[in-house]
Every structure is written in C-alpha cells, then in structure tokens.
Design an enzyme around this catalytic site. Sequence first.
Site, short mmCIF file in Angstrom:
data_model
loop_
_atom_site.label_atom_id
_atom_site.label_comp_id
_atom_site.label_asym_id
_atom_site.label_seq_id
_atom_site.Cartn_x
_atom_site.Cartn_y
_atom_site.Cartn_z
N GLY B 151 0.81 -1.06 0.04
CA GLY B 151 0.08 -0.13 -0.03
C GLY B 151 0.97 1.01 -0.17
O GLY B 151 2.10 1.30 0.18
N CYS B 152 0.26 2.32 -0.19
CA CYS B 152 0.91 3.72 -0.20
C CYS B 152 1.44 4.00 0.91
O CYS B 152 2.63 4.54 1.00
CB CYS B 152 0.21 4.60 -0.92
SG CYS B 152 -1.59 4.66 -0.11
#
Lengths: 344, 344, 344, 344
Positions: B151-152
């Site tokens: 994920g970011c």
Amino acid sequence: MRIITPMFKTAVFGASGYAGGELVRILDDHEAFDLVHLGAHSQEGSRLADVHPQLKGGDRRLGSNDPSSVDDIDVAFLALPHGASADAGRALRQRGVVVVDLGSDYRLDTDSRYRIAYGSPHPYPEELGEWVFGLPELFDVAGAKAIAAPGCYPTAVLLAAAPLLEAGLASAEGMVADCLSGVSGAGRSVRAELTFGAVDEGVRAYGVASHRHRPEIEMALDLRLGGEHRVVFTPHLVPMQRGILATVTLAGECTTEEARRCLADFYRGAPFVDVIDQPPQTRWVVGSNRALVSAFADERTGRVIALCAIDNLVKGAAGQAVQAANIALGLDETAGLAQSGWMP
Amino acid sequence: MRIITPMFKTAVFGASGYAGGELVRILDDHEAFDLVHLGAHSQEGSRLADVHPQLKGGDRRLGSNDPSSVDDIDVAFLALPHGASADAGRALRQRGVVVVDLGSDYRLDTDSRYRIAYGSPHPYPEELGEWVFGLPELFDVAGAKAIAAPGCYPTAVLLAAAPLLEAGLASAEGMVADCLSGVSGAGRSVRAELTFGAVDEGVRAYGVASHRHRPEIEMALDLRLGGEHRVVFTPHLVPMQRGILATVTLAGECTTEEARRCLADFYRGAPFVDVIDQPPQTRWVVGSNRALVSAFADERTGRVIALCAIDNLVKGAAGQAVQAANIALGLDETAGLAQSGWMP
Amino acid sequence: MRIITPMFKTAVFGASGYAGGELVRILDDHEAFDLVHLGAHSQEGSRLADVHPQLKGGDRRLGSNDPSSVDDIDVAFLALPHGASADAGRALRQRGVVVVDLGSDYRLDTDSRYRIAYGSPHPYPEELGEWVFGLPELFDVAGAKAIAAPGCYPTAVLLAAAPLLEAGLASAEGMVADCLSGVSGAGRSVRAELTFGAVDEGVRAYGVASHRHRPEIEMALDLRLGGEHRVVFTPHLVPMQRGILATVTLAGECTTEEARRCLADFYRGAPFVDVIDQPPQTRWVVGSNRALVSAFADERTGRVIALCAIDNLVKGAAGQAVQAANIALGLDETAGLAQSGWMP
Amino acid sequence: MRIITPMFKTAVFGASGYAGGELVRILDDHEAFDLVHLGAHSQEGSRLADVHPQLKGGDRRLGSNDPSSVDDIDVAFLALPHGASADAGRALRQRGVVVVDLGSDYRLDTDSRYRIAYGSPHPYPEELGEWVFGLPELFDVAGAKAIAAPGCYPTAVLLAAAPLLEAGLASAEGMVADCLSGVSGAGRSVRAELTFGAVDEGVRAYGVASHRHRPEIEMALDLRLGGEHRVVFTPHLVPMQRGILATVTLAGECTTEEARRCLADFYRGAPFVDVIDQPPQTRWVVGSNRALVSAFADERTGRVIALCAIDNLVKGAAGQAVQAANIALGLDETAGLAQSGWMP
C-alpha cells in the site's frame, strides 16, 4: 531493432525558471538531444537540485546564461525573460546554432508591431525576418534555424480559432478571447500577488486591454489569413498550477457539427491536437503536449464558441519548443513528448 | 545502437481507476510491455477516452475484468478493489502468468494476520506463501511470479523508518506514523466526503486507530527485522491530488547526522530513493517513482523524526508495481519509470 | 430591548498582516470596541483597501505602529512580528492600556525559558510576570491588563491534550504532536517558498525538532499540570488558506468513550469548544472561533490519539485575542465572535 | 441605546444545501428574524450538525420541506431544487407569508420565456406576475410579498453591464459574458464530475450556449432597458469553493474613465456595490454581500470590458435574498449582512 538518432549537443539558457525546468525534464529523456549546458542568471553555480528539486540529476551545476561561455553546441533553447533573448538569440544564430527561443523577443514579425507591443524599437530589427513563429500546426518550421516559440495564450487561442476563420465558417469581427491560466504562466518570480495567500481560492482578470500576447495573436492571424485582425483578449489567473483554457467567441452562422468537422479536418494528421465533442478540460492535457479543441454554435446569437485546452508549460512552452525543434531538425515530430497527461 | 528488450504481452485489470490509469500511462511508454488488454468492471465496453481522457490511445475499448476472458498474456497487473483480486490473482498465477497485484488481498503473509486486519479468514490461505511483498528496496522480488505490491502508506512509512530500526539507531517502541495523503489515495469512488466541496480547504484524520494499512506496516517490520511490532498509524487527507508524506517519530538517541548517514548507506544503489538534508516535500516527487527521505534528531526528547515523500499513485502504486515487475522479469529496474517529477 | 455595552477606544497595531486584518474584521462588528487607530509599519499611510481589499471601510488610513503616536486609547491589540511587541507592549501596559499581544514576546513565563526558545535574553525579563497566557479554556484571564495570546499550534495541541493529561487518563511520556497548518499561519511575508507555485499540491514538514511553539506548549503544560514536560512537535504546511489540525498521540490505557467523556466534562460551559464523535475537520471551524476536539483510544498500542481543529487566524489568533479581551474586560465571552463557520 | 426590530418568525426550506446553510448562518445572527423551522427533504429528521457541521446550534432537528407542516410563520426562504419551489412558493404566498425564493421557478416573467428556458410550460403561469425579480440594485423590491432572487451568474453579469448599457456608453450588440464560478455554484450534489479528483487543478467551460441563466440575463436587460436582448453566456468551473467573476465584453467607444464614472454614479448609495480601479478579485468579496465592479475600455477594438466579482453563495444567493427581504420588510438594507470578507 530500433535506430537511435544521433545526438545534438544542446544547451538550455534560463534553466532555473518553470519553462526551463520543463525543458530539462523533457530533454533529459529525449534520445536525440544531449543536454550539455544548463545556463542560469542569479542561480549560476547552484546545484540543479537546489533550483528544481523535482528533477533527476540534481548534482549538475548551473552554468552561465552567457552563450559565449559555451562552445560546441548544436542546439540552444532560450527560456529567458523578455528582453534577454534578443542578444543571446542573435549571437547563437550567427554562430550557426539552431535556436528555439521561448521568449517574446523574436515573435513579432516587424519592428512596427514590436513598437506597438512594447513601446520601444526592437534592438535588432533586421533580425526579425530570420525567425519563424514556431506554432507547428499553423506555420512551417521544417529546416528552420531560428524559431520563436509562441506564447501560451496565443497557442491556445490560435488553435481554437484559426481553422474556423480560415474556412470562412466564422469571422474575427468582434472576436473575444477570454483565457484562463494556471499560475505557473506568471513565471517563477516572487511577488506579493503570487503568494499562495493571494492566489488560492480566487480568480481575477489581469492585463485587461493591455496584455502583450494580444499583438502576437493578431500577427499570427494576419500572417495566416491575410488582412488586419483586432481581437479582445482578456487573460485570467486561476488557482491551479498549470493549464490554459481559451474560450473564443466568434461571429458565425454555422452549426456545431460543421464547426467541429472543420476543426477535425484541419487537425487531421496533427499528432498533438484532438477535436472532441465536449468542452475540453485543462486537467486532460496537463503534463502532455496535447491540445484539445472543440466548438459550439450559439444559434440564438449567431456566434461560435471555440475552445482549446493546453498545458501552458508544455504545449504552451517547453513541449512546443521541442516539437518545433524536432520538426526543424528532421526528427519525428513527437519524439520525446508525452501524449498522455498526468491527472489526477 | 540500443538493444530493445523483447515484449511481454500484458494486461491491466481494473484499468478504470486511478492506479489503473497510471498503469496504462506508464506501460504504454514502456518498451518491454505490450499492453494487449485493459479490463474494467462497470466500465466494460467504454472507450478509454471516456474513462481516462488524459491518456493517449483513447479509442481503445475496455474489456472484461475476468481473467478467463484473456488468453495468451505473460504479465498481469491487478488494480482491483479489496477482495476482488483474490480470485483473479490465484487464477492467473496458476496459469503461469506473472502477476503484480496492487490490491491488498495478498499483502499479508498469514491467515491470522489477515483475520486481524479484515475480520474474516482469507479465501485461499494456502496461496499466501506464494506471494512476495513487492517493496523492492526492502524485499527481494527477483524472479518472483506473484507480487503483492504494498500500500501507499506502508511504502512511505517503511522507507523512512526501516533502515534506522534495522541499524539499531532507533527503536519502534512508541513509534508514531502520522501520514498525509492526497485525495487520489481514496480511489476514484463518488462519495459525498470526496466532493470538492467537502475536501478543498480542509484537512482531517480518518481511520484513526483502525486503518487497514497498519497491519501491513507491522508485518513488513516483523519480516524484515524480526520480533513483533506495534505502531500507531494515523492517516490524514490533504486537499491535493497526489502525494504522501510520512512523518514517523521513533525513539532513538542518535544525531541528525548519524540518522541521515544510516539512510544514505542503506539506499546506496537504490535508484529511486534519495536521502536529502531538508524535510522532503511531496511536490518534489509527484509524477516520478522517486522517494525522498530524511531524518531529524530531536535531542531534547530522545526521538528521531524520519520523513518520506512519495507519489501515492506512482511509487505508492503503479510505478512501484512496474519497478517490481522490471526486477522480477530481469529488466532494468528503472525501465519505463520517470525519475523527474512534474511540479509545478 | 438590549443594553449595549459602553465602547472601549481601541487600537490595532500591525493591522496590515493576516492576523491584523482579522482583528479589524472582528472588531469592526463588535459593539464594545471602537476601533480608532490602525497601525502599520511599511504600509503606514496606505488606505486600508490597498492592504485588505476584503474589509469594509477601505478609505481608512493606516497610521503609525508607534504606540506613542496614539493618545487616549483603552485597549490595544498587537499583531506585530516577533521582537516588535516587547517595547510596544511594555509601553502601553505602563500607560494603563489593556494590551492583548498576539505575538510571542510575552508568552513565555521566565527569562530562562525565553533564552532556550530564542537564544538570547528577554529585553525586559521583569515584565514577564505581568502577562497572562491568554488561552481562556485553560488559564484565567478575568481582569487581566496584559494578555499574551498563545500561538496557533499551542492552542490546538493544548485544547486536545490538556484535559486528558490533567485527568490522568493519559501521560505526556512520549507525547507526539503532529500538526497541519494552512498557509496563512506562515504570515503574510513574500518569500519564494510561500508562492502558489511552491505550495499548491504539496505538503511538507518544517521547523522539525526546532519550532518555537514547542516551548510554549511545554510551558503551558508545566503551568497547568505541574512538573516538566517535553514533547515532540512537528508542524506541517498544507495547501489551504486556513485551519490547524493537531493530532496528538499520548500514552494511555483508557477507552475511546472514557477519553471523550473526559473532554466533554472538561469543556462543559466552554462556549467555543465542542467535543465530537468523529475526527474533526478544519473546514468545520474555518471562520469561527470554535475548536472541535475528539479522541480515539488505540488499544493495540496503549495510546490515545487526541485531535483538535481550529481556524489558525481566529481561535488561533485574532478571535482568541478578542475572546480573552472580552473576559478580561468583563464582557460576554462570546461577544463579537462567530460560532458558525464559513465552509464551503 | 439601540432599538431592536421586532422579530419575524422565519422558515428556511431546503436548509441542507449550500445556499440553505448560508441562509441559516446569516439568519441565526440577524436580529429581525427568528428562525423557527429548518426544512429538508432526504435529510428530514437529521441533526443540523450532521448536515452542516460548520454551523452553531447543531442540535436542531431538520423538519419537513412541506410548507403545510409549518403554521404561523411570517417569512419563508426557499432554497429548493428547480421545480420544487413552484408549489411551495405559491402555497406560502397565498397564505400571506412573505416568500423569498432562491430557486429559478419564479424568476422569469412570462410563460413564453419560461418555455424557452425550460422546454415546458410553467405549472402556474398566472403566478408569474406576482413575483418580483429580487436584484435590489436594479429592481424595486420594497413592500414585495413574493421575491424571486436572481441566479448567481445573472447577478454578476447584470451588476457589471446594466449601468453602462442604460447610460448608452455601451451597446449589448455582440455582448459576451464569460463567467468563472467556484464549485459551490454547482450545488451540493454528489456527482463524479464534482469530486475533488475531477475538479482540482483544472478548469472547464460547461453549459456552453445552453445554460439556463442566459434567459434570466436577457429578461432582466429587457425589463430594465426595454427592447430584446441576446447575449452569449459561457460559464466556467474553477477549482475554488466560492466566488463568481463575470467578464462582460460590450461594444462601446467610451474611455475607461467614463465607464468607471458611469458605474460609480449608478451605484452611489448602493451599500453593497463598490466601483474600483483595478480588476476585481473574487477573494476580496468571499464571505461578504459585496459586489466589486470595474470597467476597462479597449480603444483598439471599440469595446468595453466590464467586470464584477461576488460571492456566489452570498450576494449570488443567500445574502442577496436576505438583502431583498430586508428591503421588502422595511428593515435596514444591510441588516445582518457582512460587508467585510474572509480572505485569506
């Protein structure tokens, strides 16, 4: 297997501004150009990363903006303030360097036009005939050695309006060009009216009835269409980084369909201009060299509204300069230029 | 002369979202991938231009998101909502397609971790061991056939903190990761709280003490460093399109210089991570696959503040996925990935 | 029938900045204050409309920032740069004028704290005991003649954290205050890093481990709670005009419900503080003097995340100064202060 | 001593939208109105704080939008979607309630104009003559019982252009009104094209040659000046919350000075309109009921560019409605309306 074009040794003068930074970004990834010199004025001696932290190769040093400090270049891009490229452009051209000037010094074709626009004579009026107005969709730049890339507003206004005027579908009588620009169009100077606190959440017109891009628009129409054109041009500042939208109202009795067909015919084969069926948004072109154009007939008033969206720093500046250089140097017109944009 | 890598036939599933659009933008200009299929769910059948007007090749049609509809692909990128890539990823992997999943279905390494994060068992727990956590600066993805791109937020937090923790300069005890994200991080869904009127000119925390990226951060620390980690993670929404800034406060008595030297040593040779001497700004990385990291010792409290800025859609999603695929497939790690950003 | 309070003859010194403009806006519509003097430094002699085109009464002239130029005032608000209010505040106080200083010169209570914060001795250390820290929810300002209104960040951090610490639900050990501010918090100066082109679409931390508001936070906790506090404070700049969000992570084993009940008990009767059940958004308070607070227990780590949103120019500056003056002068605490905000 | 006006029992129908919220904010602090009912449609039954967290008194419940549910009110403000106020407005007017409709149902003066604008007959054509067009600077609303407050765009366009046309300094022949609006002008609906991701960092024209505010502009010019007017009107969406800028190009040979003097003469005594010497910025009026107007002669083309900036939700909606109600009810025209704006 792919054949890679030989490299041109290339300099960017004025690398510290917004357009200069975009030139570096584009040329760094362009296989035909070898970027050997980055010139700057007050930032001479700085690391590139201090001036453009977004760019790769940040350890490069900025050199001088004086062309005489650089031997042995084939191509020069000038992204200098108004007045500063007259000397540099002339000197480089006379040395045989292919020059693309992003500034306004060589855009107007005659000294008298220049005097009207800038209130003083051109320093080298005899040079003016040597430069080509670098809007490739409207003017031929093949083989040119000295190219004056047009301003961002003229690019957008001309791409929207010129085909309709040329086809006779509309007339320039009473033509009104209201344009909206992101803030990078004002350049990188540090002024109170460009602080975030003075720009965010507001819009304003500026340069009303007096902006220097108007003579450029009029000249380009005169050159392309003949006659003498006079347009109302009102630029506006919009709270966003990039993008120009030109909304051009012309007299004309055509239908929406006829207007769009005219645009589509005109731009057939133009790799960077797309004609679309809805009002173009600047978000759709930011980061690319594309221009989106459309037109709507207003039958109730006998007017046509022609619209064009571009990225002011790409198709309105650095990208268009590279596009023109590509053509002038015999490269593929699209080499090194993105056709997909960035948003969101 | 340049040798051009042979092409991999490639599909993007979930091409209509933000990350999907970025995948198309990047892969279209990547010489090693031949993008032969764009899958979508509700937008199946649409023209690409209707969904992503910023992208070139707008006349391409979106096909199905069902992998069984596509034969003969070598590589698949999945940019699907949570839950949707479990089936597609498994099916493709079992067919021998190299899969990079940008979703969260295969990021956690054990069923028990998955149950804690999502409150239900994983549909294919036996699959979990087959997937590699695709953060190339911290985990080895060479030769991997199934990659779960992180994920970011975890990307930014881990790049800032992991080297300091691993070197023993700081401890994760009391670690607080406050992160700021642009709005594209919330995806492309149409919800009242994501309208311009609800986002512009405001900031908010969300998912306080409950965000699903926390278990990912903890898992990655456990895997890389051993032990069991617990972190406070508070994400915030900021009125901008892109960018994540992670501000991670760690316990540690080192100096600023030691912390930065540790980061510099760790990322020597990492083409996309730069260690800088000032607080990184998201503007400097937007549009590129770069991560900027820095650290500051707070001697008064015995803490170290480690910071990382990335573009959530590039290094935090599509770009990192391509980076991982490049490595997995034996290509140059940087192929097709911009190292210069876009701002302004 | 309504009884209207008698007027206090009032001056604003430093009227040309953002906080000064807000003071004028608020005091112009406040029935108890008669604004008879607007002082400015470099803008002395300008029309108000040239400096604050958003304000009514634009034909008023800005006078001097020198207090000796103004006789016969009852109340003075100082919105001057750091260092400039030491003299003015002292002179006015000694003349018997009630002074509310929005600057930092008189916020710290001892010379030794001042030396730590600013690296030099206070010019009038004997004055420090005469000033009250003007955060009315935490400190008593009734009858005060000299009020040092707190900084915007300390206001938000203290409103979030102090009740939980005071009640013993949480401890300041390892306390981390990450704060997000709109750009007006940086004042109205014209600097390259505050241009729209340098702020829009990006976030950054600044003053990491060194910001001058940290000693204020620590002092206020010491004064209110006893002991000696040390906090990690990291401010961030967010692309919006106004608003501060404080995200404060504290050690504490309480539940979310207990934390919120504690806050609600503490602020019962405080007209400007509302305790809510979701993360507060700055958009909900911009333009009002309200503070929104909430808290979330993170049971996994034994932490409590306390949040507070205010308008940095109102509750964080001009509004709070007026609130303190209202109380000090025996007026209704809420007089002249909006409790509804402006968004969208 | 001040005499406080007796209260009017007042209802707002459609309180959940942006204009409705602004009505509540203004009326809550207006001494002559006692806000006894807040009506809503899908939000009926909600707490005000759930719908407008920025407003004070958040514990109030939203009631019904059906006027028959409310007895005993003196004044009603309608902020309903197009089509919804025809019934409510008629019913309330017939009950003797003074009605101010912010919607478009009663703005046009004849059924034939209504048919042109909306493509269908008006449900109550006989009602149309009972309603006054509530732009107080141009139309008399004293004593009116039923007021149709004009749209935001017509307000800005008419304030800029009408005085110059009426004085004969300019002609409406070829008149082009290009207008820029903040996003709140599109209302509070949740649509893909109004998400932050679709609005931020971009501009677009919309409703080109077809927007429903055009007939309003033309009607008002016909009513005020006689004759039949046709105008080109192109609205644009700008990434900001509030504000409208109208840039109106008119044919006219006057000087800049003559044009501004004409505007100044016309608006002498108008408490909310200021004529200024520079292009008005929307930032200068956001939050106030002020309109800023200016004009520039373009002698080269024989055109006059007239500009007007307003806050679309205040002078363009809620503020103007209250201004009209103030006049209609014999109150001070400025009662309860801010004349200072909010920026930054």
